[in-house]
Design a protein around this motif. Structure first.
Motif, PDB file in Angstrom:
ATOM      1  N   VAL A 221       0.826  -1.194   0.000  1.00 43.26           N
ATOM      2  CA  VAL A 221       0.000   0.000   0.000  1.00 43.26           C
ATOM      3  C   VAL A 221       0.876   1.265   0.000  1.00 43.26           C
ATOM      4  O   VAL A 221       0.397   2.347  -0.342  1.00 43.26           O
ATOM      5  N   THR A 247      -3.895  -1.807  -2.134  1.00 40.95           N
ATOM      6  CA  THR A 247      -4.207  -2.678  -0.991  1.00 40.95           C
ATOM      7  C   THR A 247      -4.242  -4.120  -1.464  1.00 40.95           C
ATOM      8  O   THR A 247      -4.496  -4.401  -2.647  1.00 40.95           O
ATOM      9  N   ALA A 267       2.611  -9.599   7.016  1.00 42.85           N
ATOM     10  CA  ALA A 267       1.604  -8.598   6.630  1.00 42.85           C
ATOM     11  C   ALA A 267       0.774  -8.342   7.904  1.00 42.85           C
ATOM     12  O   ALA A 267       0.248  -9.273   8.510  1.00 42.85           O
ATOM     13  N   ALA A 271      -4.107  -7.929   7.466  1.00 43.38           N
ATOM     14  CA  ALA A 271      -3.585  -7.935   6.091  1.00 43.38           C
ATOM     15  C   ALA A 271      -3.223  -9.371   5.698  1.00 43.38           C
ATOM     16  O   ALA A 271      -3.336  -9.759   4.529  1.00 43.38           O
TER      17      ALA A 271
HETATM   18  C1  SAM Z   1       5.650  -5.560   8.691  1.00 43.88           C
HETATM   19  S1  SAM Z   1       5.767  -5.100   7.023  1.00 43.88           S
HETATM   20  C2  SAM Z   1       6.429  -6.560   6.301  1.00 43.88           C
HETATM   21  C3  SAM Z   1       7.048  -6.302   4.970  1.00 43.88           C
HETATM   22  C4  SAM Z   1       7.718  -7.492   4.302  1.00 43.88           C
HETATM   23  N1  SAM Z   1       6.767  -8.488   3.899  1.00 43.88           N
HETATM   24  C5  SAM Z   1       8.808  -8.068   5.167  1.00 43.88           C
HETATM   25  O1  SAM Z   1       8.587  -9.078   5.806  1.00 43.88           O
HETATM   26  O2  SAM Z   1       9.870  -7.483   5.220  1.00 43.88           O
HETATM   27  C6  SAM Z   1       4.092  -5.104   6.477  1.00 43.88           C
HETATM   28  C7  SAM Z   1       3.898  -4.435   5.131  1.00 43.88           C
HETATM   29  O3  SAM Z   1       2.550  -4.690   4.739  1.00 43.88           O
HETATM   30  C8  SAM Z   1       2.027  -3.509   4.155  1.00 43.88           C
HETATM   31  N2  SAM Z   1       0.574  -3.581   4.320  1.00 43.88           N
HETATM   32  C9  SAM Z   1      -0.114  -3.653   5.473  1.00 43.88           C
HETATM   33  N3  SAM Z   1      -1.427  -3.740   5.236  1.00 43.88           N
HETATM   34  C10 SAM Z   1      -1.569  -3.746   3.884  1.00 43.88           C
HETATM   35  C11 SAM Z   1      -2.695  -3.843   3.013  1.00 43.88           C
HETATM   36  N4  SAM Z   1      -3.904  -3.978   3.496  1.00 43.88           N
HETATM   37  N5  SAM Z   1      -2.479  -3.805   1.687  1.00 43.88           N
HETATM   38  C12 SAM Z   1      -1.218  -3.693   1.187  1.00 43.88           C
HETATM   39  N6  SAM Z   1      -0.116  -3.601   1.969  1.00 43.88           N
HETATM   40  C13 SAM Z   1      -0.297  -3.629   3.302  1.00 43.88           C
HETATM   41  C14 SAM Z   1       2.676  -2.378   4.928  1.00 43.88           C
HETATM   42  O4  SAM Z   1       2.693  -1.178   4.178  1.00 43.88           O
HETATM   43  C15 SAM Z   1       4.065  -2.930   5.172  1.00 43.88           C
HETATM   44  O5  SAM Z   1       4.960  -2.547   4.158  1.00 43.88           O
END
Ligand code: SAM
Length: 404
Positions: A221, A247, A267, A271
């Motif tokens: 996002v 999203t 996520a 999410a």
């Molecule tokens: C804790 S980070 C983990 C990122 C990556 N997968 C990692 O493990 O390094 C969570 C990511 O999910 C994205 N995110 C959270 N909710 C989301 C949604 N509903 N749609 C798209 N992206 C989302 C956030 O912007 C963030 O970049």
């Protein structure tokens, strides 16, 4: 330009028998109009065994794996002779100096492609065997430095790719059967995209060996992380890798086509449920999701439990931990009800992340059993919760619960 097949295969022979410079070689696929080979895939590597340098052949057919070690010299020559005679559709040979790809065309000729390898990518000779056994994703890959991934993230990503690895042969075989189309993978909530890059690099390599291609789309996002990852993908010259802002709930990473693999690493909160719900609706065959924080069920538990609260959820720390377990147990049950063989595994040691549970789901299309339905009904009724995944897939869940 096509070459006569026998001449092209002869070019591979000295590379396969060069125990000092060979890194690995893979033969896979079938030739048009010929009986399929007895093995789906054979991988060759030089290995150092007690009796001296050997050429090791690991042959796979579905879940069956067999290994043959041939001492360099006449034994290895015989082994190579036999393998070159098998009607594989592709050969992929990596040496310290080059990568050679041989693809057999529909007309039975050979397309031969040779490219110099960068020294960084290659560790030739027997020692490479032991190193590659430890990691599938090289922690020293400069890509990780460019991405800014720390040691723990590198470990997580390697562990994640390890769980994808046993499922790769089937994915590639299914895509090959489906008219030789590309394999499609998406990483939902990709953030800084450490996993997206590593999984794409690894599975893309396997797809290349099998004579097919991989497309990967990371979705997040956040505009800034998507723009950065896009630029890095171009810089790293990784074809087939792209990123999209949006999203998870509204993502269409491949337009109308469904992904073959859905990944989601940490996520946040629901999410993960969005990622699982999308995967179920797409009918994605392979889903790997390591959830992050769990608030949804925790909130419901707090609201639903009577006073005094039962001991399992009386203390906030226990309620939090219990909610984690209940959430993932319900996610796994729902996935099973919806036709996925699902297990929950520890994908990496807790030293590298406390969020180290992973849901591994492989679509079988199996119908739900009455026992599973009863388990799900019992668990949700006992704790007065409706998990986010069930809310997101209400129509599908209602249908399986009511036998509709
Ligand atoms: C804790 S980070 C983990 C990122 C990556 N997968 C990692 O493990 O390094 C969570 C990511 O999910 C994205 N995110 C959270 N909710 C989301 C949604 N509903 N749609 C798209 N992206 C989302 C956030 O912007 C963030 O970049």
């Amino acid at each position: 330009m096509p070459h006569p097949l026998t001449t092209a295969l002869e070019e591979l022979r000295p590379l396969l028998l060069d125990g000092e410079h060979l890194v690995r070689a893979v033969a896979a696929g079938r030739r048009r109009g010929q009986e399929p080979p007895a093995h789906e895939r054979v991988e060759l590597r030089p290995v150092a065994l007690r009796g001296g340098p050997h050429l090791q052949a690991v042959a796979r057919s579905g879940p069956r794996v067999s290994t043959r070690n041939a001492a360099l010299g006449p034994d290895a020559e015989r082994l190579v002779e036999e393998l070159l005679a098998v009607p594989f559709g592709n050969w992929h040979v990596e040496t310290a100096a080059e990568v050679v790809q041989l693809r057999v065309t529909k007309r039975g000729e050979a397309q031969l492609h040779r490219a110099a390898t960068s020294k960084r990518d290659v560790q030739a000779g027997p020692a490479a065997h032991d190193r590659s056994k430890q990691r599938l994703v090289d922690p020293a890959d400069p890509l990780f430095t460019a991405l800014g991934a720390g040691a723990d993230k590198r470990r997580q990503v390697d562990a994640f790719v390890r769980l994808l690895a046993p499922l790769a042969d089937r994915l590639l075989a299914d895509a090959a059967q489906d008219g030789g189309r590309e394999v499609r993978m998406t990483d939902l909530g990709c953030g800084n995209a450490y996993l997206t890059f590593a999984a794409h690099r690894w599975l893309g390599g396997r797809a290349g060996e099998a004579g097919t291609a991989l497309r990967t789309v990371g979705v997040d996002v956040r505009d800034d992380v998507v723009a950065r990852s896009r630029a890095l993908a171009v810089q790293a010259q990784l074809p087939g890798l792209d990123f999209a802002t949006g999203t998870i709930a509204s993502a269409a990473p491949f337009g109308d086509a469904a992904p073959d693999v859905v990944l989601a690493l940490h996520a946040c909160d629901t999410a993960t449920d969005e990622a699982l719900a999308r995967a179920v609706r797409w009918g994605t065959p392979v889903v790997l999701a390591a959830p992050c924080c769990h608030h949804d069920v925790q909130r419901q538990l707090q609201a639903a439990t009577a006073s005094p609260a039962p001991p399992l959820v009386r203390h906030p720390i226990l309620r939090e931990r219990f909610a984690d377990v209940l959430t993932d147990a319900l996610r796994a049950l729902l996935l099973r009800l919806l036709g996925y063989r699902t297990d929950v595994v520890e994908f990496v040691d807790s030293r590298h992340t406390p969020r180290n549970a992973l849901l591994r789901a492989v679509r079988t299309g199996a119908a739900p059993t009455p026992e599973l339905v009863a388990e799900y009904r019992g668990l949700t009724a006992a704790w007065g919760v409706e998990p986010a995944l069930a809310r997101m897939l209400r129509a599908e869940v209602d249908a399986v619960l009511t036998g509709g």
